[in-house]
Design an enzyme around this catalytic site. Structure first.
Site, PDB file in Angstrom:
ATOM      1  N   HIS A  83      -6.166  -3.492  -4.614  1.00 19.42           N
ATOM      2  CA  HIS A  83      -4.895  -4.760  -4.639  1.00 19.42           C
ATOM      3  C   HIS A  83      -4.089  -4.448  -3.409  1.00 19.42           C
ATOM      4  O   HIS A  83      -2.812  -4.641  -3.705  1.00 19.42           O
ATOM      5  CB  HIS A  83      -4.586  -5.019  -5.772  1.00 19.42           C
ATOM      6  N   HIS A 129      -2.793 -13.254  -9.087  1.00 19.50           N
ATOM      7  CA  HIS A 129      -3.205 -12.520 -10.182  1.00 19.50           C
ATOM      8  C   HIS A 129      -2.624 -12.901 -11.339  1.00 19.50           C
ATOM      9  O   HIS A 129      -2.256 -12.096 -12.488  1.00 19.50           O
ATOM     10  CB  HIS A 129      -2.926 -10.988  -9.961  1.00 19.50           C
ATOM     11  N   GLU A 167      -9.102 -14.640 -10.375  1.00 15.39           N
ATOM     12  CA  GLU A 167      -8.769 -14.457  -9.300  1.00 15.39           C
ATOM     13  C   GLU A 167      -9.804 -14.840  -8.326  1.00 15.39           C
ATOM     14  O   GLU A 167     -11.053 -14.426  -8.056  1.00 15.39           O
ATOM     15  CB  GLU A 167      -8.414 -12.790  -8.897  1.00 15.39           C
TER      16      GLU A 167
HETATM   17  C1  BGC Z   1      -9.102  -5.752 -11.403  1.00 13.52           C
HETATM   18  C2  BGC Z   1      -9.076  -4.769 -12.398  1.00 13.52           C
HETATM   19  C3  BGC Z   1      -7.870  -4.263 -12.640  1.00 13.52           C
HETATM   20  C4  BGC Z   1      -6.733  -5.348 -12.781  1.00 13.52           C
HETATM   21  C5  BGC Z   1      -5.120  -4.711 -12.734  1.00 13.52           C
HETATM   22  C6  BGC Z   1      -8.015  -6.914 -11.700  1.00 13.52           C
HETATM   23  O1  BGC Z   1      -8.160  -7.776 -10.542  1.00 13.52           O
HETATM   24  O2  BGC Z   1     -10.498  -6.242 -11.302  1.00 13.52           O
HETATM   25  O3  BGC Z   1      -9.925  -3.669 -12.428  1.00 13.52           O
HETATM   26  O4  BGC Z   1      -7.518  -3.375 -13.710  1.00 13.52           O
HETATM   27  O5  BGC Z   1      -6.769  -6.376 -11.746  1.00 13.52           O
HETATM   28  O6  BGC Z   1      -4.564  -5.300 -13.535  1.00 13.52           O
END
Ligand code: BGC
Length: 403
Positions: free
Chosen positions: A157, A231, A366
């Protein structure tokens, strides 16, 4: 580095000083009179006036003020903060008109800042690159770039000091139909988190009668990669009411991108047919989540990218919560969608209404390009070049069903 911590609670500015940005005073007063925390089962007027107000959400250690905007339309009220562009709450009615907050989040700025390393990313704008890049490295035009490793052994991310931790510059307004809009802008300098090029990004939230629309734009002055998303986690029965296992999930996807044990795609586009990842018809999230299927073991549940059928702006997902009748429909132009079933929520966080979040208490959807695309030539490209504009849009529509 923009690493910040917040002032001790006593020195932080409270929520006084609410300012009316646009719209009718009466409606603004109505908004101001409600608490952000999710007191479940309130009733809102059958329809509300389109409106946008702002209040001070908190102040970071370096003195930066974080504003919270409340965007209201006929059947929806959404709160967004300038820290991370985070959608804090989404209040919508159920089939009997009872309104509750269906987005996971926190009540205070302190909570968001304290939990963000790497954290759950509740409601946040994700950038420069949503999801994982293997070992945090990629090569573009012959040059290899190294990103921070914040999800060993990968970069997740956007790195350690990613877009969800930045204070975005807000511009509140209305579209031509009179719907409230909030444009958030961020400039990420060349080399920020190891990514090449100065990236100028905007995310514009528009709240229509029953929907949230997000329009993302970005430009660069050097070739780079970009993959922006939001998210938000949802529990359509209400934030903090327990797990989402009974929600019926439907994804417009016949294939997914299988991952290895570190959640990096293998490069295959595999059929969902015959697997617990088949959501081509609505299935309760909990029905197969503990099946003995290696992909679910790797993800500790669902944490995968589905390859959306078709192209152009289209339905990506539809989720129904049978007890309240709430339905979330998501539309996007992106090639993929990450469905994450909140597997890493572990009971250590307390949400907006003060209740504990345990594993599976919310799901995230997402819209995105596939994870680790820069290292997979067969995946759609995430390269952005000077002179081109990155554009993508996602719409979240909230309705109800009577069945
Ligand atoms: C990911 C997860 C991650 C989460 C974080 C998601 O987009 O795919 O693996 O733990 O985000 O909160």
């Amino acid at each position: 580095m923009l690493k910040r911590s917040v002032r001790p609670r006593s020195r932080r500015t409270g929520v006084a000083g609410r300012v009316i940005v646009a719209g009718a005073v009466a409606a603004a007063v109505a908004v101001a009179g409600t608490a952000a925390s999710a007191a479940p089962a309130r009733t809102m007027p059958a329809t509300m006036k389109a409106n946008i107000t702002k209040d001070l959400f908190g102040t970071l250690d370096d003195g930066t003020k974080v504003w919270r905007y409340t965007l209201t339309n006929s059947r929806i009220r959404v709160r967004i903060i300038t820290y991370g562009g985070i959608v804090q709450t989404i209040e919508v009615p159920d089939r009997r008109g009872r309104v509750t907050n269906v987005a996971l989040g926190f009540a205070t700025l302190d909570d968001y800042v304290a939990s963000n390393n790497p954290g759950p990313y509740f409601g946040a704008l994700i950038g420069r690159y949503a999801n994982r890049i293997a070992e945090g490295t990629f090569t573009l035009d012959g040059v290899t770039h190294q990103l921070p490793i914040n999800n060993d052994p990968n970069s997740l991310h956007g790195g350690t000091d990613s877009f969800d931790k930045r204070v975005w510059t807000p511009t509140a307004g209305r579209n031509s139909a009179g719907d409230p809009t909030l444009r958030l802008a961020l400039t990420s300098p060349d080399g920020d988190q190891g990514y090449p090029g100065t990236l100028r990004a905007t995310a514009t939230y528009t709240v229509t009668d029953d929907s949230i629309r997000v329009d993302y734009r970005a430009t660069t002055d050097k070739a780079t990669i970009v993959n922006l998303t939001n998210h938000s986690y949802f529990n359509l029965a209400g934030e903090g009411t327990g797990d989402i296992n009974g929600h019926l999930m439907q994804l417009n996807a016949n294939r997914y991108t299988p991952v290895d044990a570190t959640l990096i795609p293998t490069g295959q586009l595999a059929p969902v047919a015959g697997t617990p990842l088949d959501f081509t018809k609505p299935v309760a999230i909990g029905d197969r989540i503990r099946d003995n299927f290696e992909q679910l073991v790797f993800g500790r549940g669902y944490d995968h990218n589905w390859v959306l059928n078709g192209s152009g702006f289209r339905l990506a997902a539809r989720v129904t919560e049978p007890t309240t009748g709430r339905v979330l429909s998501m539309f996007t132009d992106q090639p993929g969608i990450q469905f994450y079933s909140g597997n890493f929520l572990d009971g250590t966080l307390y949400g907006t209404s003060g209740r504990q979040y345990r594993q599976g208490d919310g799901f995230a959807l997402e819209t995105q390009h596939f994870p680790d695309s820069p290292n997979h030539a067969n995946f759609p490209s995430t390269v952005l070049r000077p002179g081109d504009t990155y554009r993508t849009s996602t719409v979240y529509t909230f309705g109800t069903t009577h069945h």
